[in-house]
Scaffold this motif. Structure first.
Motif, PDB file in Angstrom:
ATOM      1  N   SER A  98       0.827  -1.202   0.000  1.00  0.00           N
ATOM      2  CA  SER A  98       0.000   0.000   0.000  1.00  0.00           C
ATOM      3  C   SER A  98       0.855   1.243   0.000  1.00  0.00           C
ATOM      4  O   SER A  98       1.927   1.278   0.554  1.00  0.00           O
ATOM      5  N   THR A  99       0.384   2.269  -0.627  1.00  0.00           N
ATOM      6  CA  THR A  99       1.143   3.508  -0.702  1.00  0.00           C
ATOM      7  C   THR A  99       0.657   4.551   0.282  1.00  0.00           C
ATOM      8  O   THR A  99       1.151   5.671   0.298  1.00  0.00           O
ATOM      9  N   SER A 100      -0.327   4.214   1.119  1.00  0.00           N
ATOM     10  CA  SER A 100      -0.790   5.176   2.120  1.00  0.00           C
ATOM     11  C   SER A 100       0.217   5.243   3.249  1.00  0.00           C
ATOM     12  O   SER A 100       0.673   4.236   3.746  1.00  0.00           O
ATOM     13  N   ARG A 101       0.621   6.449   3.661  1.00  0.00           N
ATOM     14  CA  ARG A 101       1.664   6.618   4.657  1.00  0.00           C
ATOM     15  C   ARG A 101       1.269   7.711   5.632  1.00  0.00           C
ATOM     16  O   ARG A 101       0.615   8.679   5.282  1.00  0.00           O
ATOM     17  N   ALA A 102       1.754   7.570   6.844  1.00  0.00           N
ATOM     18  CA  ALA A 102       1.616   8.631   7.828  1.00  0.00           C
ATOM     19  C   ALA A 102       2.927   9.376   7.885  1.00  0.00           C
ATOM     20  O   ALA A 102       3.980   8.772   7.992  1.00  0.00           O
ATOM     21  N   ALA A 103       2.898  10.692   7.793  1.00  0.00           N
ATOM     22  CA  ALA A 103       4.130  11.476   7.785  1.00  0.00           C
ATOM     23  C   ALA A 103       4.749  11.482   9.161  1.00  0.00           C
ATOM     24  O   ALA A 103       4.119  11.876  10.135  1.00  0.00           O
ATOM     25  N   PRO A 104       6.016  11.006   9.300  1.00  0.00           N
ATOM     26  CA  PRO A 104       6.676  11.026  10.593  1.00  0.00           C
ATOM     27  C   PRO A 104       7.264  12.395  10.870  1.00  0.00           C
ATOM     28  O   PRO A 104       7.400  13.223   9.983  1.00  0.00           O
ATOM     29  N   ALA A 149       5.357   3.096  -6.749  1.00  0.00           N
ATOM     30  CA  ALA A 149       6.644   2.522  -6.348  1.00  0.00           C
ATOM     31  C   ALA A 149       6.570   1.960  -4.934  1.00  0.00           C
ATOM     32  O   ALA A 149       5.900   2.520  -4.058  1.00  0.00           O
ATOM     33  N   LYS A 150       7.270   0.879  -4.726  1.00  0.00           N
ATOM     34  CA  LYS A 150       7.344   0.250  -3.403  1.00  0.00           C
ATOM     35  C   LYS A 150       8.374   0.991  -2.564  1.00  0.00           C
ATOM     36  O   LYS A 150       9.513   1.151  -2.967  1.00  0.00           O
ATOM     37  N   PRO A 151       8.031   1.457  -1.355  1.00  0.00           N
ATOM     38  CA  PRO A 151       8.998   2.164  -0.505  1.00  0.00           C
ATOM     39  C   PRO A 151       9.879   1.183   0.262  1.00  0.00           C
ATOM     40  O   PRO A 151       9.389   0.197   0.833  1.00  0.00           O
ATOM     41  N   VAL A 152      11.159   1.462   0.290  1.00  0.00           N
ATOM     42  CA  VAL A 152      12.132   0.576   0.934  1.00  0.00           C
ATOM     43  C   VAL A 152      13.116   1.412   1.737  1.00  0.00           C
ATOM     44  O   VAL A 152      13.642   2.414   1.239  1.00  0.00           O
ATOM     45  N   LEU A 153      13.395   0.995   2.973  1.00  0.00           N
ATOM     46  CA  LEU A 153      14.442   1.582   3.804  1.00  0.00           C
ATOM     47  C   LEU A 153      15.492   0.517   4.090  1.00  0.00           C
ATOM     48  O   LEU A 153      15.152  -0.636   4.398  1.00  0.00           O
ATOM     49  N   VAL A 154      16.765   0.899   3.986  1.00  0.00           N
ATOM     50  CA  VAL A 154      17.862   0.007   4.370  1.00  0.00           C
ATOM     51  C   VAL A 154      18.725   0.755   5.375  1.00  0.00           C
ATOM     52  O   VAL A 154      19.254   1.824   5.080  1.00  0.00           O
ATOM     53  N   SER A 191      16.083   9.757  23.055  1.00  0.00           N
ATOM     54  CA  SER A 191      14.937  10.255  22.301  1.00  0.00           C
ATOM     55  C   SER A 191      13.647   9.876  23.000  1.00  0.00           C
ATOM     56  O   SER A 191      13.585   8.925  23.785  1.00  0.00           O
ATOM     57  N   ALA A 192      12.619  10.614  22.673  1.00  0.00           N
ATOM     58  CA  ALA A 192      11.322  10.371  23.305  1.00  0.00           C
ATOM     59  C   ALA A 192      10.676   9.097  22.787  1.00  0.00           C
ATOM     60  O   ALA A 192       9.796   8.533  23.446  1.00  0.00           O
ATOM     61  N   GLU A 193      11.099   8.634  21.629  1.00  0.00           N
ATOM     62  CA  GLU A 193      10.471   7.471  21.001  1.00  0.00           C
ATOM     63  C   GLU A 193      11.525   6.423  20.684  1.00  0.00           C
ATOM     64  O   GLU A 193      12.626   6.741  20.215  1.00  0.00           O
ATOM     65  N   GLU A 194      11.214   5.169  20.935  1.00  0.00           N
ATOM     66  CA  GLU A 194      12.114   4.075  20.606  1.00  0.00           C
ATOM     67  C   GLU A 194      12.119   3.842  19.095  1.00  0.00           C
ATOM     68  O   GLU A 194      11.099   4.065  18.425  1.00  0.00           O
ATOM     69  N   PRO A 195      13.237   3.379  18.545  1.00  0.00           N
ATOM     70  CA  PRO A 195      13.289   3.135  17.093  1.00  0.00           C
ATOM     71  C   PRO A 195      12.316   2.057  16.644  1.00  0.00           C
ATOM     72  O   PRO A 195      11.850   2.080  15.509  1.00  0.00           O
ATOM     73  N   THR A 196      12.007   1.120  17.510  1.00  0.00           N
ATOM     74  CA  THR A 196      11.043   0.086  17.129  1.00  0.00           C
ATOM     75  C   THR A 196       9.673   0.686  16.865  1.00  0.00           C
ATOM     76  O   THR A 196       8.928   0.199  16.007  1.00  0.00           O
ATOM     77  N   GLU A 197       9.341   1.746  17.603  1.00  0.00           N
ATOM     78  CA  GLU A 197       8.051   2.403  17.384  1.00  0.00           C
ATOM     79  C   GLU A 197       8.049   3.163  16.066  1.00  0.00           C
ATOM     80  O   GLU A 197       7.067   3.115  15.300  1.00  0.00           O
ATOM     81  N   ALA A 198       9.160   3.852  15.762  1.00  0.00           N
ATOM     82  CA  ALA A 198       9.256   4.559  14.482  1.00  0.00           C
ATOM     83  C   ALA A 198       9.222   3.569  13.324  1.00  0.00           C
ATOM     84  O   ALA A 198       8.596   3.820  12.281  1.00  0.00           O
ATOM     85  N   ALA A 255       6.501   3.128  10.185  1.00  0.00           N
ATOM     86  CA  ALA A 255       6.911   3.110   8.777  1.00  0.00           C
ATOM     87  C   ALA A 255       6.403   1.855   8.076  1.00  0.00           C
ATOM     88  O   ALA A 255       5.908   1.915   6.943  1.00  0.00           O
ATOM     89  N   ARG A 256       6.505   0.712   8.750  1.00  0.00           N
ATOM     90  CA  ARG A 256       6.018  -0.524   8.133  1.00  0.00           C
ATOM     91  C   ARG A 256       4.508  -0.479   7.938  1.00  0.00           C
ATOM     92  O   ARG A 256       3.987  -0.976   6.936  1.00  0.00           O
ATOM     93  N   ALA A 257       3.801   0.112   8.882  1.00  0.00           N
ATOM     94  CA  ALA A 257       2.351   0.230   8.743  1.00  0.00           C
ATOM     95  C   ALA A 257       1.980   1.101   7.556  1.00  0.00           C
ATOM     96  O   ALA A 257       0.900   0.934   6.964  1.00  0.00           O
ATOM     97  N   ALA A 258       2.867   2.017   7.179  1.00  0.00           N
ATOM     98  CA  ALA A 258       2.619   2.882   6.023  1.00  0.00           C
ATOM     99  C   ALA A 258       3.006   2.197   4.716  1.00  0.00           C
ATOM    100  O   ALA A 258       2.911   2.807   3.653  1.00  0.00           O
TER     101      ALA A 258
END
Length: 609
Positions: free
Chosen positions: A45-51, A216-221, A232-239, A243-246
């Protein structure tokens, strides 16, 4: 067989302004390959929430603009396996292969590469290989289909704010992306912490920017050498979960990390199969090439050359080969195949048994080819043997297999040297000779001393000028000790300053020698010669790397004659004969003392006017 990976060295979580030292690792060209793995999955899916992320762009916003190792196998059979003297043996060759699907089967992707630029990446010699991996990926990516962005992250010393630097926004312009990669600055001497949360948010921000493509399929490496330790206020697992949910697929690469960081990076990826632990170029280069090939044109194996060298005990029957080879002779056969057919390639030919005994049906057999990504690769054939018996000899009855008795410490290898080294002429024709000498730790002491002595003697046989020589040493790396020179004294001085190290990377020695030959000022009347000496087995990467490097050497711009020399019983003589391209150009020295006569023998093998 590839050696088992070394365990990751002990590490601690990087504290404030930490600079930890771990052994340097080789280039991990897989950095980009892992991103491409995502392209094999269906588009999400291409729907994303802006971080939310603090992003500093060091380039102006650009408007959106509109490759693999194939698996091969070789077989060589002979029938019958027991043949009366004077009768014939039928030999069958087969080459099969499968390739990853071509670019037409892959959906477009927007790929963001996230690079840790903390001080430890610099201190541990990890940053330069990572940048080189990105550069290689960019060169092999099909930019008519995909977009790539390059981002680094760090927290400067005495700063409370992490920096996510966009070196290149998503772009389909390969030239622009390469220029941005080449301009990435090295990490500063000191940094604060590793803020993976900011990195993920910054990468995701690029994936939802105006440059993204809806199809296009979004990919992070993400590549890092430590775990998240920023306040940081947020753990990387939460971020990462956001991103995966988007719809973003995340791959993570941990370089020498401890178990806690490994668990965290697996959680960030969302699937342990998308986490890669302690990758190196040696471990993952083939996977990288396989994915690179899948991003380009439909995969295929091209420009095959099948070579077979005939044995002395069995003679080739002229005209018996089918299909007819491109080159046919009593000593060798050579087939050229434009493309490997879907069902593979086969050929047959016939030999006549001329000598009693147990004989291999070939001195050497191999196939060189161009892989799907255009690189040269190679695969040897396992050569079968036949028993040639006197006519009328009854078939033997089955007997128990005798127990093999290990050789004693005083055992010696008896070697037939086909080159007469006595009373030979001193070569007067000009040569360019590369001496590649194994300086692994097992060579320390007498072996290396005798190797240097023999090499010094060999140098004395060449006429300087017009001949030239260069010296390469190899262990876990390959280095040019002395580049092309016609100064005998300078070459001898270079031989006197060799030092040993761990590892035996024969493939790197071949690639370094090839680079020397192809980078020289060539002369029409100067012949190219490589002499490679080693005392052991290839170590430090899969042995297939040696086959591929030897094939690339044979099919390079410069046609060089290769001689290989092994010391003692531990060396892989079959592999070294393959590197030489002919068993008659491989020599074995049972002891270091034999090296001198062998080098003189090689000198005698060089053509004389």
């Amino acid at each position: 067989m590839a050696p088992s990976p070394r365990p990751a060295p002990p590490r601690t979580r990087r504290p404030h302004l930490a600079r930890l030292a771990i052994p340097a690792r080789s280039s991990f060209a897989v950095l980009a390959a892992l991103a491409a793995l995502a392209l094999l999955a269906p588009s999400a899916s291409t729907s994303r929430a802006a971080p939310q992320a603090h992003v500093v762009a060091d380039v102006a916003d650009a408007p959106a603009t509109t490759t693999g190792v194939c698996t091969t196998a070789t077989t060589m059979t002979a029938a019958p396996t027991r043949v009366p003297l004077g009768d014939t043996v039928d030999v069958t060759l087969a080459v099969t292969g499968t390739c990853p699907p071509g670019g037409g089967d892959v959906a477009p992707a927007d790929i963001v590469l996230l690079l840790d630029r903390s001080a430890s990446m610099r201190d541990n010699n990890l940053f330069a290989p990572a940048v080189e991996a990105i550069r290689t990926f960019v060169q092999l990516t099909d930019f008519s289909v995909h977009q790539v962005a390059v981002i680094s992250f760090l927290t400067p010393a005495l700063s409370l704010e992490s920096r996510v630097v966009v070196h290149q926004p998503l772009s389909g312009d390969q030239t622009a992306v390469l220029a941005a990669v080449n301009a990435i600055p090295i990490p500063p001497v000191y940094t604060m912490w590793t803020d993976i949360t900011a990195a993920i948010d910054g990468g995701q921000a690029e994936l939802v920017s105006a440059r993204r493509r809806s199809n296009a399929k979004p990919v992070l490496v993400l590549v890092t050498d430590g775990e998240h330790n920023a306040p940081s206020a947020e753990e990387p697992t939460e971020a990462a979960a956001r991103a995966r949910a988007a719809g973003t697929t995340i791959f993570t690469i941990g370089i020498g990390v401890q178990s806690t960081a490994r668990i965290q990076l697996e959680q960030i990826a969302g699937d342990p199969s998308r986490y890669f632990d302690s990758p190196t170029a040696d471990d993952l280069r083939n996977a990288y090439r396989a994915i690179a090939g899948s991003l380009s044109a439909p995969g295929e194996i091209r420009d095959l050359q099948v070579s077979v060298l005939m044995p002395a005990a069995l003679s080739y029957i002229p005209g018996s080969a089918s299909p007819p080879p491109a080159t046919e002779g009593s000593a060798s056969l050579l087939w050229r195949i434009d493309r490997l057919p879907p069902g593979g390639w086969t050929a047959t030919y016939r030999l006549r048994a001329n000598q009693l005994g147990h004989h291999d049906v070939s001195k050497l057999a191999y196939v060189d080819y161009l892989d799907a990504d255009g690189t040269v690769a190679s695969r040897p054939f396992d050569v079968p043997a036949v028993d040639v018996v006197a006519p009328g000899t009854p078939a033997p009855t089955a007997e128990p297999t005798p127990t093999r008795v290990p050789p004693t410490a005083d055992a010696r290898i008896h070697v037939y040297l086909p080159v007469a080294y006595r009373n030979h002429c001193i070569p007067s024709r000009p040569f360019d000779v590369v001496l590649a000498i194994d300086t692994s730790s097992s060579m320390a002491g007498e072996k290396l001393a005798r190797s240097v002595e023999a090499a010094r003697d060999f140098v004395g046989y060449l006429s300087f000028p017009p001949s030239r020589a260069a010296i390469v040493t190899f262990n876990s790396t390959a280095d040019v000790v002395k580049t092309w020179s016609d100064d005998r004294a300078a070459l001898l001085a270079g031989l006197d300053r060799l030092s040993s190290g761990e590892g035996t990377r024969i493939d790197l020695a071949l690639r370094k020698a090839r680079a020397l030959f192809e980078g020289r000022e060539a002369s029409a009347n100067r012949e190219a010669v490589l002499i490679l000496l080693t005392d052991g087995k290839h170590a430090g990467s899969p042995v297939q790397d040696v086959y591929d490097a030897a094939a690339a050497f044979r099919r390079g711009e410069v046609q060089a004659t290769v001689f290989t020399v092994s010391i003692g019983a531990d060396a892989e003589t079959t592999l070294l004969a393959y590197i030489a391209g002919d068993p008659t150009r491989h020599f074995n020295a049972p002891t270091p003392a034999d090296l001198l006569r062998i080098y003189r023998g090689i000198a005698g093998a060089l053509p004389c006017d």
